[in-house]
Enzyme design. Structure first.
Site, mmCIF file in Angstrom:
data_model
loop_
_atom_site.group_PDB
_atom_site.id
_atom_site.type_symbol
_atom_site.label_atom_id
_atom_site.label_comp_id
_atom_site.label_asym_id
_atom_site.label_seq_id
_atom_site.Cartn_x
_atom_site.Cartn_y
_atom_site.Cartn_z
ATOM 1 N N GLU A 77 0.827 -1.213 0.000
ATOM 2 C CA GLU A 77 0.000 0.000 0.000
ATOM 3 C C GLU A 77 0.864 1.268 0.000
ATOM 4 O O GLU A 77 0.757 2.128 0.883
ATOM 5 C CB GLU A 77 -0.951 0.002 1.187
ATOM 6 C CG GLU A 77 -1.989 -1.096 1.142
ATOM 7 C CD GLU A 77 -2.977 -1.039 2.302
ATOM 8 O OE1 GLU A 77 -4.077 -1.591 2.161
ATOM 9 O OE2 GLU A 77 -2.634 -0.455 3.352
ATOM 10 N N HIS A 103 -9.059 -5.624 14.196
ATOM 11 C CA HIS A 103 -9.423 -5.853 12.795
ATOM 12 C C HIS A 103 -9.776 -7.326 12.624
ATOM 13 O O HIS A 103 -9.061 -8.215 13.087
ATOM 14 C CB HIS A 103 -8.239 -5.480 11.900
ATOM 15 C CG HIS A 103 -8.571 -5.349 10.452
ATOM 16 N ND1 HIS A 103 -8.995 -6.408 9.682
ATOM 17 C CD2 HIS A 103 -8.534 -4.274 9.610
ATOM 18 C CE1 HIS A 103 -9.195 -5.998 8.449
ATOM 19 N NE2 HIS A 103 -8.933 -4.706 8.370
ATOM 20 N N GLU A 122 -6.718 -7.504 -0.623
ATOM 21 C CA GLU A 122 -7.172 -7.353 0.762
ATOM 22 C C GLU A 122 -8.639 -6.945 0.780
ATOM 23 O O GLU A 122 -9.057 -6.067 0.017
ATOM 24 C CB GLU A 122 -6.365 -6.284 1.505
ATOM 25 C CG GLU A 122 -4.939 -6.655 1.847
ATOM 26 C CD GLU A 122 -4.264 -5.575 2.685
ATOM 27 O OE1 GLU A 122 -4.996 -4.808 3.375
ATOM 28 O OE2 GLU A 122 -3.031 -5.483 2.653
#
Length: 688
Positions: free
Chosen positions: A142, A349, A298
């Site tokens: 990312e 998460h 993802e």
């Protein structure tokens, strides 16, 4: 169909690893992304290397039949690196460093970072390039996500070198940036700095170039690591995970260098436009390499941790979101992450294997999803399935949202409104920059194309001349690639194609803005301290077609001259009352339309109805799908998803891809989906 997740075994004791592999097989996992944040574990000190644990993990995965997407682990330098080499650290616009303790704290321009990263990648590539478990390489992670722009001394030096390569002479730089304004003229490259904090508005051409520079710095890091991997003899695909419409990185310049496009997408369950926005993102990444499948690298198995509120997904929503990816070109579905973390910022998460274990809804859903994907046959590659090109351009995004403009534009939000009107009709859309608009499309829509390069203008003109229908405006074709007005004013490139000239922008206050405050100390303020409540007569401007149909325009009610075009609609209220709102001109074998405002939802449908009819654009099902039903096509594969709250039946002729049975209709409950093979010529009309 690949299926898996980020796998972080370095966060867990070794006795867990065997159970991980067994559970992965149970869930249908085929591939994992390994070692993304493992730099400090692989290289715990400057001259210390530890590959033994990684050898063990890769061996266990391979024995279990699970492929490895091996990461270069360069996404976050370890603490020892930034302590020994503080020049690695990025800096904010005041020059203050970002310290380690989070992630992405490094400057991508730092020579020291690049040297250390190169040594890490070289050792990994030489060790594992020929390993049979490694099926793909994952560079970084990312890039720019948490540090989209930085202003360190390393960036300063690299920026000067980047400018030298772009402009060659300081005189050319001065001309491009218009530095005679406010006494900014430079006499030497050493006088040029990044656009750090300043007392007032910064040079827009300099800021635009810095956007380009930062995007290029992250890309340079990718290319350097890619080349090291290839030099070690690796033949597997190499990629890096993108983030859809991520403003800081111009992915259209990255895509040619990436073997397979991969994307990270985390829809917000509370977003009322979630389905539209995720469809937009999937179509955008698919359009980066037209005709090639991509990978969803993802997504979240359930809730995330970073929003103010993080609700769980609804029952079935995960499967519906996955079907949306597959239907729009994905050949792989991955999660962050495999096993939920015990510590760190992302311990809340969700993951495929939650803390509560295998009796959870999440586990049932991810294992069911794995079985569903495993049962799919080989799917057709995305083809020329989209008859419509929606023009979306990163450089224009940077420029159109700059300060000191007639109006404040949220470019992505407005493009999504146009996309949503097409999405509701069940029409496939490619999302491309203007240079990529070509004869495969029937209709091209290019609103708010403020910055229009010469090559982009030529492509749009050629598209219309060859028989396409072009719709553009408002606030389009205003500046060149350096954010300068061209000689002759506005619409200098497309004006002759459109048959219009632009007198003035006549901005309207954006719909969401209730009042305007100009206070001392605010950026862009001259310190009046005034506050003004917005009246309706400067918020919108109505316009009407010749047959009496009306709509509402927002953001602009431009004052146009229809010099060589037919007036299709005129403003009936607002600052341009009586002036053209929508024009059409025949151009070559096609036509060029100009819209001088941003319509509301009803207006979007009205305008699209006109240009869709002229372009002979057909929805996937021949007609709009039932409310709440999404439809997509990739080759002969048609995907239907019911995002609504009630059962629906869709009449469609085809072959069920799972059973092979011929069908004439599909019944879908809420969050249910269906895949069928249905060549375009066989499709019938959708019905509720």
């Amino acid at each position: 169909m690949l299926y898996g997740a980020d796998y972080n075994p370095d966060q867990w004791p070794e006795h867990v690893w065997d159970d991980d592999v067994l559970r992965m097989k149970e869930a249908g996992v085929t591939t994992v992304s390994l070692g993304i944040f493992a730099w400090s574990r692989i290289q715990p000190a400057p001259d210390v290397w530890d590959f033994a644990w990684l050898d063990t993990v890769i061996g266990k995965l391979h024995a279990g039949g699970i492929g490895v997407n091996l990461a270069t682990a360069t996404a976050s330098p370890p603490p020892w690196a930034t302590v020994a080499h503080p020049d690695i650290l990025a800096a904010d616009e005041n020059g203050a460093p970002y310290w380690h303790g989070s992630r992405q704290h490094h400057s991508p321009a730092s020579p020291t970072y690049r040297r250390l990263a190169a040594e890490l990648v070289r050792r990994l590539a030489e060790r594992y390039a020929q390993h049979p478990a490694v099926v793909m390489w994952h560079v970084g992670n990312e890039s720019g996500c948490h540090l989209p722009v930085e202003y360190s001394d390393a960036a300063r030096d690299a920026f000067r070198g980047w400018l030298r390569a772009r402009y060659e002479t300081i005189a050319a730089l001065n001309a491009a940036w218009g530095t005679d304004f406010w006494a900014q003229r430079y006499g030497a490259w050493e006088e040029v700095f990044p656009p750090r904090r300043a007392p007032y508005s910064r040079n827009p051409s300099q800021v635009l170039d810095y956007h380009r520079f930062m995007s290029d710095m992250w890309l340079e890091c990718y290319l350097a690591e890619r080349d090291i991997i290839r030099a070690a003899g690796a033949t597997q695909p190499i990629s890096t995970n993108m983030m859809g419409p991520f403003k800081p990185a111009d992915y259209t310049t990255w895509a040619p260098h990436i073997d397979v496009i991969t994307d990270d997408c985390y829809p917000d369950p509370l977003d009322p436009h979630r389905v539209r926005n995720t469809a937009f993102q999937r179509d955008l990444v698919r359009s980066l390499k037209r005709g090639r499948p991509w990978l969803l690298m993802e997504q979240a198995a359930d809730a995330v941790n970073w929003r103010p509120a993080n609700p769980s997904k609804r029952d079935g929503q995960l499967a519906a979101e996955t079907a949306q990816s597959v239907g729009r070109g994905a050949d792989g579905i991955f999660f962050f992450q495999w096993r939920q973390s015990r510590a760190g910022s992302e311990k809340f998460h969700s993951a495929m294997l939650p803390h509560a274990g295998t009796r959870t809804r999440t586990w049932r859903e991810v294992t069911a999803l794995g079985a569903t994907l495993a049962a799919l046959p080989e799917l057709p590659a995305p083809g020329d399935d989209a008859p419509v090109a929606l023009v979306f351009d990163w450089e224009n995004w940077w420029a159109v949202e700059a300060a000191d403009h007639p109006n404040r534009i949220d470019y992505l939000a407005l493009l999504r409104e146009w996309y949503g009107a097409l999405h509701r009709r069940g029409i496939m859309v490619d999302i491309v920059k203007p240079e990529h608009v070509d004869g495969r499309y029937r209709l091209a829509i290019a609103p708010f194309l403020y910055l229009l390069r010469d090559e982009g203008a030529a492509a749009l003109e050629g598209f219309a001349a060859a028989g396409g229908v072009l719709l553009t405006g408002p606030f389009s074709d205003i500046v060149d690639a350096n954010d300068r007005f061209r000689e002759g004013g506005f619409l200098t490139q497309l004006g002759p194609v459109l048959g219009v000239a632009l007198e003035d922008f006549r901005p309207l206050v954006p719909p969401a803005l209730d009042h305007i405050a100009e206070r001392a100390g605010e950026e862009g303020s001259h310190g009046s301290g005034a506050e003004t409540w917005v009246a309706e007569d400067v918020r919108e401007a109505r316009f009407a077609l010749g047959d009496g149909r009306e709509a509402v325009g927002t953001f602009f009610a431009e004052a146009l001259f229809a010099d060589d075009s037919a007036v299709v609609a005129s403003f009936t209220t607002g600052p341009s009352r009586g002036r053209p709102a929508l024009t059409r001109r025949a151009h070559g074998e096609g036509s060029a339309w100009y819209l001088a405002t941003m319509p509301d939802d009803a207006g979007l449908d009205l305008i699209l109805g006109l240009v869709i009819e002229e372009a002979a654009v057909e929805p996937v099902l021949g007609d709009a799908p039932p409310a709440g039903v999404e439809v997509a096509r990739r080759g002969d594969l048609v995907t239907l998803i019911n995002h609504g709250e009630t059962d629906v039946v869709v009449d469609v002729a085809g072959t069920d891809i799972r059973s092979g049975a011929a069908i004439s209709s599909v019944a879908l409950g809420p969050q249910e989906s269906a895949f069928l093979l249905a060549p375009a010529r066989v499709l019938t009309t959708a019905a509720p």
